[in-house]
Design a protein around this motif. Structure first.
Motif, PDB file in Angstrom:
ATOM      1  N   THR A  20     -17.137   3.857   3.740  1.00 45.28           N
ATOM      2  CA  THR A  20     -17.858   3.560   2.502  1.00 45.28           C
ATOM      3  C   THR A  20     -17.445   2.217   1.920  1.00 45.28           C
ATOM      4  N   ILE A  21     -16.170   2.046   1.656  1.00 42.47           N
ATOM      5  CA  ILE A  21     -15.694   0.799   1.041  1.00 42.47           C
ATOM      6  C   ILE A  21     -15.729  -0.339   2.050  1.00 42.47           C
ATOM      7  N   ASN A  22     -15.258  -0.087   3.254  1.00 46.80           N
ATOM      8  CA  ASN A  22     -15.303  -1.048   4.358  1.00 46.80           C
ATOM      9  C   ASN A  22     -14.786  -2.448   3.978  1.00 46.80           C
ATOM     10  N   PRO A  23     -13.524  -2.541   3.532  1.00 45.25           N
ATOM     11  CA  PRO A  23     -12.991  -3.843   3.126  1.00 45.25           C
ATOM     12  C   PRO A  23     -12.541  -4.666   4.333  1.00 45.25           C
ATOM     13  N   LYS A  24     -12.286  -5.939   4.084  1.00 45.03           N
ATOM     14  CA  LYS A  24     -11.732  -6.794   5.133  1.00 45.03           C
ATOM     15  C   LYS A  24     -10.242  -6.524   5.314  1.00 45.03           C
ATOM     16  N   GLU A  25      -9.585  -6.038   4.261  1.00 51.17           N
ATOM     17  CA  GLU A  25      -8.150  -5.744   4.331  1.00 51.17           C
ATOM     18  C   GLU A  25      -7.806  -4.641   3.338  1.00 51.17           C
ATOM     19  N   VAL A  26      -6.801  -3.852   3.676  1.00 53.22           N
ATOM     20  CA  VAL A  26      -6.285  -2.800   2.807  1.00 53.22           C
ATOM     21  C   VAL A  26      -4.882  -3.193   2.361  1.00 53.22           C
ATOM     22  N   PHE A  27      -4.619  -3.015   1.084  1.00 56.92           N
ATOM     23  CA  PHE A  27      -3.286  -3.222   0.520  1.00 56.92           C
ATOM     24  C   PHE A  27      -2.821  -1.879  -0.034  1.00 56.92           C
ATOM     25  N   VAL A  28      -1.668  -1.404   0.445  1.00 62.28           N
ATOM     26  CA  VAL A  28      -1.109  -0.150  -0.049  1.00 62.28           C
ATOM     27  C   VAL A  28      -0.039  -0.503  -1.073  1.00 62.28           C
ATOM     28  N   TYR A  29      -0.244  -0.033  -2.281  1.00 69.90           N
ATOM     29  CA  TYR A  29       0.707  -0.332  -3.353  1.00 69.90           C
ATOM     30  C   TYR A  29       1.090   0.960  -4.060  1.00 69.90           C
ATOM     31  N   HIS A  30       1.920   0.854  -5.067  1.00 75.82           N
ATOM     32  CA  HIS A  30       2.431   2.017  -5.790  1.00 75.82           C
ATOM     33  C   HIS A  30       3.337   2.822  -4.864  1.00 75.82           C
ATOM     34  N   ILE A  31       4.023   2.117  -3.951  1.00 79.61           N
ATOM     35  CA  ILE A  31       4.982   2.731  -3.027  1.00 79.61           C
ATOM     36  C   ILE A  31       6.320   2.825  -3.762  1.00 79.61           C
ATOM     37  N   PRO A  32       6.960   3.985  -3.761  1.00 80.66           N
ATOM     38  CA  PRO A  32       8.239   4.110  -4.474  1.00 80.66           C
ATOM     39  C   PRO A  32       9.288   3.122  -3.945  1.00 80.66           C
ATOM     40  N   PHE A  33      10.126   2.657  -4.845  1.00 78.29           N
ATOM     41  CA  PHE A  33      11.261   1.837  -4.429  1.00 78.29           C
ATOM     42  C   PHE A  33      12.149   2.669  -3.514  1.00 78.29           C
ATOM     43  N   ASP A  34      12.879   2.013  -2.636  1.00 80.87           N
ATOM     44  CA  ASP A  34      13.719   2.701  -1.657  1.00 80.87           C
ATOM     45  C   ASP A  34      14.649   3.715  -2.328  1.00 80.87           C
ATOM     46  N   ALA A  35      15.309   3.307  -3.405  1.00 80.39           N
ATOM     47  CA  ALA A  35      16.268   4.187  -4.079  1.00 80.39           C
ATOM     48  C   ALA A  35      15.597   5.369  -4.780  1.00 80.39           C
ATOM     49  N   ASP A  36      14.293   5.252  -5.066  1.00 82.03           N
ATOM     50  CA  ASP A  36      13.570   6.297  -5.790  1.00 82.03           C
ATOM     51  C   ASP A  36      12.710   7.169  -4.884  1.00 82.03           C
ATOM     52  N   ASP A  37      12.756   6.949  -3.599  1.00 81.30           N
ATOM     53  CA  ASP A  37      11.831   7.592  -2.673  1.00 81.30           C
ATOM     54  C   ASP A  37      12.328   8.963  -2.224  1.00 81.30           C
ATOM     55  N   VAL A  38      12.297   9.932  -3.124  1.00 78.56           N
ATOM     56  CA  VAL A  38      12.806  11.268  -2.821  1.00 78.56           C
ATOM     57  C   VAL A  38      11.866  12.054  -1.906  1.00 78.56           C
ATOM     58  N   LEU A  39      10.598  11.644  -1.810  1.00 76.40           N
ATOM     59  CA  LEU A  39       9.630  12.359  -0.970  1.00 76.40           C
ATOM     60  C   LEU A  39       9.355  11.647   0.359  1.00 76.40           C
ATOM     61  N   SER A  40      10.143  10.616   0.675  1.00 74.14           N
ATOM     62  CA  SER A  40       9.995   9.851   1.926  1.00 74.14           C
ATOM     63  C   SER A  40       8.596   9.253   2.087  1.00 74.14           C
ATOM     64  N   MET A  41       8.042   8.780   0.985  1.00 74.82           N
ATOM     65  CA  MET A  41       6.720   8.174   1.036  1.00 74.82           C
ATOM     66  C   MET A  41       6.735   6.849   1.806  1.00 74.82           C
ATOM     67  N   ARG A  42       7.843   6.141   1.761  1.00 78.14           N
ATOM     68  CA  ARG A  42       7.924   4.877   2.494  1.00 78.14           C
ATOM     69  C   ARG A  42       7.771   5.128   3.999  1.00 78.14           C
ATOM     70  N   LYS A  43       8.414   6.167   4.504  1.00 74.15           N
ATOM     71  CA  LYS A  43       8.273   6.522   5.925  1.00 74.15           C
ATOM     72  C   LYS A  43       6.836   6.923   6.238  1.00 74.15           C
ATOM     73  N   MET A  44       6.222   7.662   5.322  1.00 80.77           N
ATOM     74  CA  MET A  44       4.838   8.076   5.518  1.00 80.77           C
ATOM     75  C   MET A  44       3.920   6.852   5.579  1.00 80.77           C
ATOM     76  N   VAL A  45       4.114   5.903   4.660  1.00 82.75           N
ATOM     77  CA  VAL A  45       3.294   4.686   4.656  1.00 82.75           C
ATOM     78  C   VAL A  45       3.500   3.907   5.946  1.00 82.75           C
ATOM     79  N   LYS A  46       4.737   3.802   6.399  1.00 81.69           N
ATOM     80  CA  LYS A  46       5.025   3.085   7.650  1.00 81.69           C
ATOM     81  C   LYS A  46       4.285   3.735   8.815  1.00 81.69           C
ATOM     82  N   ARG A  47       4.370   5.061   8.931  1.00 80.83           N
ATOM     83  CA  ARG A  47       3.658   5.776  10.005  1.00 80.83           C
ATOM     84  C   ARG A  47       2.149   5.566   9.903  1.00 80.83           C
ATOM     85  N   ASP A  48       1.629   5.662   8.682  1.00 82.46           N
ATOM     86  CA  ASP A  48       0.185   5.485   8.491  1.00 82.46           C
ATOM     87  C   ASP A  48      -0.253   4.067   8.847  1.00 82.46           C
TER      88      ASP A  48
END
Length: 122
Positions: free
Chosen positions: A68-96
């Protein structure tokens, strides 16, 4: 637009379409991508879309980005800081990001992170 998360349904929420010269970027903030219709953006040539990690991670969100959106590029933001990442979202973003097979994706990991792009204006 609807805010993501059942407890936030009454919170006013906005997405922004930002034009910088000839370039256009959609900032989705914390939109509930499962409830909103993005079809109005399908006719808009977007240079980039900014999405949060949950939007980028979910199959529904990825389908909205690709089909639908079909952008030229995707930017993923609102990623928790390393010290605050209790849900391992940074690892999830890396895998994605590693599995993403569509347009370029740039995760914005760090505070004040800068990304520069050369724009071909013809």
């Amino acid at each position: 637009m609807c805010h993501q998360g059942e407890i936030y349904q009454e919170v006013p929420h906005f997405c922004f379409l930002v034009s910088c010269g000839a370039e256009q970027f959609l900032l989705t903030a914390d939109v509930d991508f499962t409830q909103e219709d993005f079809s109005d953006f399908s006719q808009t040539s977007l240079d980039g879309v900014f999405v949060n990690p949950l939007f980028f991670h979910s199959k529904e969100g990825q389908q909205v980005i690709r089909e639908t959106i079909n952008p030229k590029e995707v930017f993923v933001y609102h990623i928790p800081f390393d010290a605050d990442d209790v849900l391992s979202m940074r690892k999830m973003v890396k895998r994605d990001c590693d599995k993403w097979d569509s347009c370029p994706v740039t995760p914005l990991w760090e505070p004040m992170q800068r990304e520069c792009r050369a724009v071909d204006r013809g």
